[in-house]
Design an enzyme around this catalytic site. Structure first.
Site, short mmCIF file in Angstrom:
data_model
loop_
_atom_site.label_atom_id
_atom_site.label_comp_id
_atom_site.label_asym_id
_atom_site.label_seq_id
_atom_site.Cartn_x
_atom_site.Cartn_y
_atom_site.Cartn_z
N HIS A 1 0.84 -1.26 -0.04
CA HIS A 1 0.04 -0.04 -0.04
C HIS A 1 0.87 1.25 -0.12
O HIS A 1 0.29 2.49 -0.06
CB HIS A 1 -1.03 0.07 1.36
CG HIS A 1 -2.22 -0.65 0.96
ND1 HIS A 1 -2.52 -2.14 0.73
CD2 HIS A 1 -3.57 -0.16 0.73
CE1 HIS A 1 -3.52 -2.30 0.55
NE2 HIS A 1 -4.42 -1.26 0.30
N TYR B 1 -1.32 -7.98 -7.98
CA TYR B 1 -1.04 -8.03 -6.55
C TYR B 1 -2.58 -8.16 -5.85
O TYR B 1 -2.44 -7.73 -4.44
CB TYR B 1 -0.26 -6.98 -6.08
CG TYR B 1 0.86 -7.53 -5.36
CD1 TYR B 1 0.69 -8.01 -4.17
CD2 TYR B 1 2.18 -7.34 -5.60
CE1 TYR B 1 1.82 -8.54 -3.26
CE2 TYR B 1 3.36 -7.95 -4.88
CZ TYR B 1 3.22 -8.28 -3.76
OH TYR B 1 4.37 -8.67 -2.95
N HIS C 1 -6.31 -11.40 -2.35
CA HIS C 1 -7.35 -11.51 -1.25
C HIS C 1 -7.89 -13.05 -1.05
O HIS C 1 -8.32 -13.20 0.37
CB HIS C 1 -8.58 -10.92 -1.71
CG HIS C 1 -8.35 -9.25 -1.47
ND1 HIS C 1 -7.70 -8.52 -2.61
CD2 HIS C 1 -8.76 -8.33 -0.82
CE1 HIS C 1 -7.70 -7.37 -2.53
NE2 HIS C 1 -8.23 -7.24 -1.34
#
EC number: 1.14.99.1
Length: 600
Positions: free
Chosen positions: A207, A385, A388
């Site tokens: 992130h 990427y 989940h």
């Protein structure tokens, strides 16, 4: 007849004549198809359209020639003939532990590591080439860092089908596709024993450079550093950084809760954080990334890195009592960047790969090679990427299972349990397998839906085109892709052609390597992006990679000897079980791991 009468009658005669066939057009004739829709140029050749139905392939420096870049030069032919397949290389690296134990203890390890780094990194173009607005080389693609770059140009807008010339006229509904092929039926644990500590590290780490701009659109990013700059710790702009800094001894702001250091509240550090309405500012923690309040696992890592930064500042202050706040802060940041890259390569990527070859972070391995120390994040890397499937059905901390409703935006869990308890819990809970399909929990399935929709806005080329771009053979059938018949038949019905399969579904539905977390394509595409981004960091360059950059040998050694265990245990009162994989059942009853030395 007068000249005037002739001049008046001549236009009338023209009106009576039939139109010239040169200007006629048959309204029923099909428009010519853009020849580049057929992806005629192979081996990274560039398709340039001329006129309406002509094209030319630019084969410059591809090692191939011919109209479609298909005729290999002698050295290219020799290299491709002798090069083993990616699946064979993966087999070698994941079998014969006794042989790799020998390799890891010799100079051969450095030789192989250098080969891995150069071969993988060379697959990523540098400088960057295309972006969402430019499917051709342009100055804007190079200079405007607000764009994500892209590896392949977009599907031309005037192609007969959404993906090119193959497949159906309309792509399957993204929500139906996700529910049918990606939704979890039963939790499938990762056979490599990856845990939630790994899953949250992946989210926290990525992130800092995956920050798509909601205002500008999916082709744009707010993370202008395009790499490991720790913007998720320090903020992605100077204003946010200043709000988070203490401006004393180089440290970041913090608050003391239950005798422990935690990030400051938004009341103390007034930065934008995304929390639900009703949560007061004093209960919101302020960190570099505005979304980290979403999950306790993300705020856990934010807390650990905050403590590490301030700890490093204390060490630097002791070494350099004359340094001011700014130099202490900036040097500590460089040290933490180095620690991050070291942990990512030697533990995080090591866990992902499943290789018996011990990966090594040593920038000096590339000093004799042709290498560019810059990076630009690609939209394909961002798409790839979205892992989940790692997330479980529920989150177990101590004796209690927390549902998603109880876990998301839980502002008290971190302080109530403490860092040690959460690290121990997350290190022991298995994460899900990423590849193979049908392993995303229903609470977060909407993310996969959004990724597929976004890829259509970005007009990503088909999955098989990316396989070719990264040196793999394209799949010839859906059954070859999935390794089974049921899903393959349904995908055939929805897409019509394997060459029309989309990028993200292809990655998640590809059959996994035996006892692996995902399939061949995720490894062969993800590794080049990762390694180029990590080793392309300025601190890895010959100008930066020296002791003085990090405040002397003490700081340099912090980088060279960093581990996940040290990161946690040097910033906690006790040392919990900490790893990127669940503990071996045979070691469960053994005494806890010894605390590492407090200084290196």
């Amino acid at each position: 007849m007068s000249r005037q009468s002739i001049s008046l009658r001549f236009p009338l005669l023209l009106l009576l004549l039939s139109p010239s066939p040169v200007f006629s057009a048959d309204p029923g004739a099909p428009a010519p198809v853009n020849p580049c829709c057929y992806y005629p140029c192979q081996h990274q050749g560039i398709c340039v359209r001329f006129g309406l139905d002509r094209y030319q392939c630019d084969c410059t420096r591809t090692g191939y020639s011919g109209p479609n870049c298909t005729i290999p030069e002698i050295w290219t032919w020799l290299r491709t003939t002798l090069r083993p397949s990616p699946s064979f290389i993966h087999f070698l690296l994941t079998h014969g532990r006794w042989l790799w134990d020998f390799v890891n203890a010799t100079f051969i390890r450095d030789t192989l590591m250098r080969l891995v780094l150069t071969v993988r990194s060379n697959l990523i173009p540098s400088p960057p080439t295309y972006n969402i607005a430019h499917d051709y080389i342009s100055w804007e693609s190079f200079s405007n860092v607000s764009y994500y770059t892209r590896i392949l140009p977009s599907v031309p807008r005037d192609c007969p089908t959404p993906m090119d010339t193959k497949g159906k006229k309309q792509l399957p509904d993204a929500e139906f596709l996700s529910r049918r092929f990606l939704l979890r039926r039963k939790f499938i644990p990762d056979p490599q024993s990856t845990n939630l500590m790994f899953a949250f590290f992946a989210q926290h780490f990525t992130h800092q450079f995956f920050k798509t701009s909601g205002k500008m659109g999916p082709g744009f990013t707010k993370a202008l550093g395009h790499g490991v700059d720790l913007g998720h710790i320090y903020g992605d702009n100077l204003e946010r950084q200043y709000q988070l800094r203490l401006f004393k001894d180089g440290k970041l702001k913090y608050q003391m809760l239950n005798g422990e250091v935690y990030p400051p509240s938004v009341e103390e550090a007034p930065v934008l954080m995304h929390y639900p309405r009703g949560i007061p500012p004093q209960s919101q923690m302020a960190v570099g990334q505005e979304v980290f309040g979403l999950l306790p696992g993300l705020m856990l890592y934010a807390t650990i890195w905050l403590r590490e930064h301030n700890r490093v500042c204390d060490l630097l202050k002791a070494e350099h009592p004359t340094w001011g706040d700014e130099q202490l802060f900036q040097t500590a940041r460089l040290i933490l960047i180095g620690e991050t890259i070291k942990i990512v390569i030697e533990e995080y990527v090591q866990q992902l790969s499943g290789y018996f070859l011990q990966l090594k972070f040593d920038p000096e391995l590339l000093f004799g090679a042709q290498f560019q120390y810059r990076n630009r994040i690609a939209m394909e890397f961002n798409q790839l990427y979205h892992w989940h499937p790692l997330m479980p059905d529920s989150f177990r901390v101590g004796p209690q299972d927390y549902s998603y409703e109880q876990f998301l935006f839980n502002t008290s869990m971190l302080v109530d349990y403490g860092v040690e308890a959460l690290v121990d819990a997350f290190s022991r809970q298995p994460a899900g397998r990423i590849g193979g399909g049908r392993n995303i929990d229903h609470h977060i399935l909407h993310v996969a839906v959004d990724v597929i929709k976004e890829s259509r806005v970005l007009r990503l080329q088909p999955f098989n085109e990316y396989r070719k771009r990264f040196g793999m053979k394209p799949y010839t059938s859906f059954q070859e892709l999935t390794g089974e018949k049921e899903m393959a038949a349904e995908l055939e019905e929805l897409y019509g052609d394997i060459d029309a399969l989309e990028f993200y579904p292809g990655l998640l539905l590809e059959k996994c390597h035996p006892n692996s977390i995902f399939g061949e394509s995720m490894i062969e595409m993800g590794a080049p992006f990762s390694l180029k981004g990590l080793l392309g960091n300025p601190i890895c360059s010959p100008e930066y990679w020296k002791a003085s950059t990090f405040g002397g040998e003490v700081g340099f050694n912090l980088v060279k000897t960093a581990t996940l265990k040290k990161l946690v245990c040097l910033n906690t009162k006790t040392c919990p079980y900490v790893s990127f994989h669940v503990p071996d059942p045979r070691q469960e009853d053994r005494p806890g791991v010894e605390r590492p030395p407090t200084e290196l």
